[in-house]
Write a protein that holds these residues in place. Structure first.
Motif, PDB file in Angstrom:
ATOM      1  N   PHE A 162     -14.929  47.115  -1.225  1.00  0.00           N
ATOM      2  CA  PHE A 162     -13.466  47.169  -1.096  1.00  0.00           C
ATOM      3  C   PHE A 162     -12.906  48.590  -1.084  1.00  0.00           C
ATOM      4  N   ALA A 163     -13.000  49.295  -2.209  1.00  0.00           N
ATOM      5  CA  ALA A 163     -12.379  50.619  -2.293  1.00  0.00           C
ATOM      6  C   ALA A 163     -13.189  51.684  -1.572  1.00  0.00           C
ATOM      7  N   ALA A 164     -14.514  51.531  -1.577  1.00  0.00           N
ATOM      8  CA  ALA A 164     -15.385  52.564  -1.011  1.00  0.00           C
ATOM      9  C   ALA A 164     -15.527  52.477   0.501  1.00  0.00           C
ATOM     10  N   SER A 165     -15.143  51.333   1.085  1.00  0.00           N
ATOM     11  CA  SER A 165     -15.357  51.137   2.517  1.00  0.00           C
ATOM     12  C   SER A 165     -14.136  50.536   3.215  1.00  0.00           C
ATOM     13  N   VAL A 166     -13.666  49.390   2.740  1.00  0.00           N
ATOM     14  CA  VAL A 166     -12.560  48.699   3.416  1.00  0.00           C
ATOM     15  C   VAL A 166     -11.298  49.564   3.446  1.00  0.00           C
ATOM     16  N   LEU A 167     -10.907  50.113   2.300  1.00  0.00           N
ATOM     17  CA  LEU A 167      -9.656  50.864   2.240  1.00  0.00           C
ATOM     18  C   LEU A 167      -9.682  52.153   3.059  1.00  0.00           C
ATOM     19  N   PRO A 168     -10.710  52.994   2.928  1.00  0.00           N
ATOM     20  CA  PRO A 168     -10.692  54.212   3.748  1.00  0.00           C
ATOM     21  C   PRO A 168     -10.805  53.938   5.242  1.00  0.00           C
ATOM     22  N   ARG A 169     -11.597  52.927   5.642  1.00  0.00           N
ATOM     23  CA  ARG A 169     -11.712  52.614   7.067  1.00  0.00           C
ATOM     24  C   ARG A 169     -10.385  52.081   7.616  1.00  0.00           C
ATOM     25  N   ALA A 170      -9.681  51.269   6.797  1.00  0.00           N
ATOM     26  CA  ALA A 170      -8.389  50.744   7.223  1.00  0.00           C
ATOM     27  C   ALA A 170      -7.376  51.871   7.393  1.00  0.00           C
ATOM     28  N   LYS A 171      -7.389  52.824   6.474  1.00  0.00           N
ATOM     29  CA  LYS A 171      -6.465  53.952   6.556  1.00  0.00           C
ATOM     30  C   LYS A 171      -6.734  54.774   7.819  1.00  0.00           C
ATOM     31  N   MET A 172      -7.992  55.050   8.097  1.00  0.00           N
ATOM     32  CA  MET A 172      -8.311  55.859   9.273  1.00  0.00           C
ATOM     33  C   MET A 172      -7.975  55.114  10.557  1.00  0.00           C
ATOM     34  N   ALA A 173      -8.192  53.796  10.567  1.00  0.00           N
ATOM     35  CA  ALA A 173      -7.823  53.006  11.748  1.00  0.00           C
ATOM     36  C   ALA A 173      -6.314  53.052  11.964  1.00  0.00           C
ATOM     37  N   GLN A 174      -5.571  52.960  10.863  1.00  0.00           N
ATOM     38  CA  GLN A 174      -4.109  53.020  10.926  1.00  0.00           C
ATOM     39  C   GLN A 174      -3.634  54.361  11.488  1.00  0.00           C
ATOM     40  N   GLU A 175      -4.356  55.416  11.152  1.00  0.00           N
ATOM     41  CA  GLU A 175      -3.988  56.774  11.591  1.00  0.00           C
ATOM     42  C   GLU A 175      -4.574  57.120  12.964  1.00  0.00           C
ATOM     43  N   GLY A 176      -5.299  56.180  13.569  1.00  0.00           N
ATOM     44  CA  GLY A 176      -5.901  56.436  14.866  1.00  0.00           C
ATOM     45  C   GLY A 176      -7.095  57.374  14.814  1.00  0.00           C
ATOM     46  N   ILE A 177      -7.745  57.431  13.651  1.00  0.00           N
ATOM     47  CA  ILE A 177      -8.925  58.288  13.469  1.00  0.00           C
ATOM     48  C   ILE A 177     -10.168  57.429  13.699  1.00  0.00           C
ATOM     49  N   GLU A 178     -10.717  57.485  14.873  1.00  0.00           N
ATOM     50  CA  GLU A 178     -11.882  56.667  15.202  1.00  0.00           C
ATOM     51  C   GLU A 178     -13.146  57.294  14.625  1.00  0.00           C
ATOM     52  N   ILE A 179     -13.878  56.487  13.851  1.00  0.00           N
ATOM     53  CA  ILE A 179     -15.145  56.942  13.252  1.00  0.00           C
ATOM     54  C   ILE A 179     -16.202  55.869  13.481  1.00  0.00           C
ATOM     55  N   THR A 180     -17.449  56.217  13.275  1.00  0.00           N
ATOM     56  CA  THR A 180     -18.550  55.258  13.340  1.00  0.00           C
ATOM     57  C   THR A 180     -19.090  55.053  11.933  1.00  0.00           C
ATOM     58  N   PRO A 181     -18.951  53.844  11.362  1.00  0.00           N
ATOM     59  CA  PRO A 181     -19.465  53.622  10.008  1.00  0.00           C
ATOM     60  C   PRO A 181     -20.972  53.380  10.008  1.00  0.00           C
ATOM     61  N   GLU A 182     -21.642  53.914   9.039  1.00  0.00           N
ATOM     62  CA  GLU A 182     -23.073  53.676   8.819  1.00  0.00           C
ATOM     63  C   GLU A 182     -23.218  53.160   7.398  1.00  0.00           C
ATOM     64  N   TYR A 183     -23.865  52.000   7.228  1.00  0.00           N
ATOM     65  CA  TYR A 183     -23.941  51.375   5.906  1.00  0.00           C
ATOM     66  C   TYR A 183     -25.298  51.660   5.265  1.00  0.00           C
ATOM     67  N   VAL A 184     -25.259  52.264   4.072  1.00  0.00           N
ATOM     68  CA  VAL A 184     -26.477  52.797   3.451  1.00  0.00           C
ATOM     69  C   VAL A 184     -26.834  52.107   2.126  1.00  0.00           C
ATOM     70  N   SER A 185     -26.233  50.959   1.852  1.00  0.00           N
ATOM     71  CA  SER A 185     -26.627  50.014   0.792  1.00  0.00           C
ATOM     72  C   SER A 185     -26.036  50.241  -0.601  1.00  0.00           C
ATOM     73  N   SER A 186     -25.674  51.461  -0.979  1.00  0.00           N
ATOM     74  CA  SER A 186     -25.126  51.669  -2.323  1.00  0.00           C
ATOM     75  C   SER A 186     -24.260  52.919  -2.357  1.00  0.00           C
ATOM     76  N   HIS A 187     -23.467  53.035  -3.407  1.00  0.00           N
ATOM     77  CA  HIS A 187     -22.645  54.233  -3.596  1.00  0.00           C
ATOM     78  C   HIS A 187     -23.533  55.457  -3.780  1.00  0.00           C
ATOM     79  N   ASP A 188     -24.569  55.309  -4.589  1.00  0.00           N
ATOM     80  CA  ASP A 188     -25.472  56.446  -4.817  1.00  0.00           C
ATOM     81  C   ASP A 188     -26.089  56.936  -3.510  1.00  0.00           C
ATOM     82  N   SER A 189     -26.427  56.011  -2.627  1.00  0.00           N
ATOM     83  CA  SER A 189     -26.998  56.394  -1.335  1.00  0.00           C
ATOM     84  C   SER A 189     -25.987  57.180  -0.501  1.00  0.00           C
ATOM     85  N   VAL A 190     -24.716  56.785  -0.576  1.00  0.00           N
ATOM     86  CA  VAL A 190     -23.665  57.530   0.124  1.00  0.00           C
ATOM     87  C   VAL A 190     -23.636  58.965  -0.366  1.00  0.00           C
ATOM     88  N   TYR A 191     -23.563  59.138  -1.687  1.00  0.00           N
ATOM     89  CA  TYR A 191     -23.442  60.479  -2.251  1.00  0.00           C
ATOM     90  C   TYR A 191     -24.662  61.338  -1.916  1.00  0.00           C
TER      91      TYR A 191
END
Length: 270
Positions: free
Chosen positions: A135-164
């Motif tokens: 929710f907070a780590a993926s849905v909210l930031p992606r929704a904000k960027m979509a709203q702002e017209g900031i096109e990005i490509t998401p890559e899912y890496v399984s955990s928060h620690d993996s992101v960092y």
């Protein structure tokens, strides 16, 4: 004679209540080893205080955790706010508690020496996220960027620690997380990162019980959780999770999340 039978049945029901092992599923925001180290002492405390047998459980990644929630594999579960709005419908998990005085906020992190200073500079980039429905780590930031017209490509890496870790190693220019897991991640990784952007706040993760868990058991659990707030030993364990405390919760407290009308997991309810 009837009094003796009633007393026997009461004792038998009490024995069945406290003899049962309850699985407590924790959303896999970090490695299973780290989560077990953080949560197992809390669950031992709750077991000792309540008289219930509570066992730590998780899943290898968030999509697998979602499947197990849908199948009702956990008697109790700690799940993100969006997950709760989905799995309160099916199979019908019921919120009993949440982190005290907490609104959950997502963050986007970048390397400490990154020249990036604002979201629009991420346009066209490939970014790291824990999972589609985090929710907070993926849905909210992606929704904000979509709203702002900031096109990005998401890559899912399984955990928060993996992101960092992936952002720290320079594999992605930025990635999504939350402050609690960011503060809990390996200091050697965290010190290489900084927060680029923070989302608005929403009702935090739910601690919820499966609909088959009896009301009596729910009340025993709530009482044990609230006792942690009054016990220095209990508070010390919660501090390890970066929790200020626990508070009783009701289903309608997640209406702020429902109002976002997120549909990512609607297919699981069909």
């Amino acid at each position: 004679m009837l009094l003796r039978v009633g007393l026997f049945l009461s004792v038998l029901l009490s024995f069945n209540l406290f003899a049962q092992t309850l699985t407590f599923g924790i959303v896999p925001q970090q490695s299973a080893k780290k989560m077990a180290a953080l949560w197992s002492p809390v669950l031992r405390y709750l077991s000792d205080t309540s008289g219930l047998k509570i066992q730590f459980a998780t899943a290898k990644n968030i999509p697998e955790f979602e499947k197990r929630l849908l199948a009702g594999e956990y008697d109790i579960a700690y799940m993100n706010p969006y997950h709760y709005t989905v799995f309160s419908q099916k199979p019908g998990y019921n919120a009993i508690a949440k982190q005290k005085d907490k609104k959950i906020k997502g963050i986007l992190v970048v390397k400490k020496d990154s020249p990036l200073t604002e979201l629009r500079q991420l346009k066209g980039a490939k970014l790291a996220f824990p999972s589609p429905a985090a929710f907070a780590a993926s849905v909210l930031p992606r929704a904000k960027m979509a709203q702002e017209g900031i096109e990005i490509t998401p890559e899912y890496v399984s955990s928060h620690d993996s992101v960092y870790l992936n952002v720290a190693r320079g594999f992605f220019p930025a990635g999504g997380g939350v402050m609690r897991t960011f503060n809990n991640t390996d200091p050697a990784v965290r010190e290489q990162l900084k927060v680029l952007w923070t989302t608005p706040g929403y009702t935090s993760h739910a601690i919820a019980t499966h609909p088959d868990v009896p009301q009596q058991t729910r009340q025993v659990l709530i009482k044990a959780m609230l006792k942690m707030n009054e016990d220095p030993a209990g508070l010390a364990l919660l501090k390890m999770l970066n929790f200020k405390g626990l508070e009783a919760a009701s289903d309608d407290e997640w209406n702020d999340v429902r109002e976002l009308d997120i549909r990512l997991l609607d297919h699981m309810l069909q």
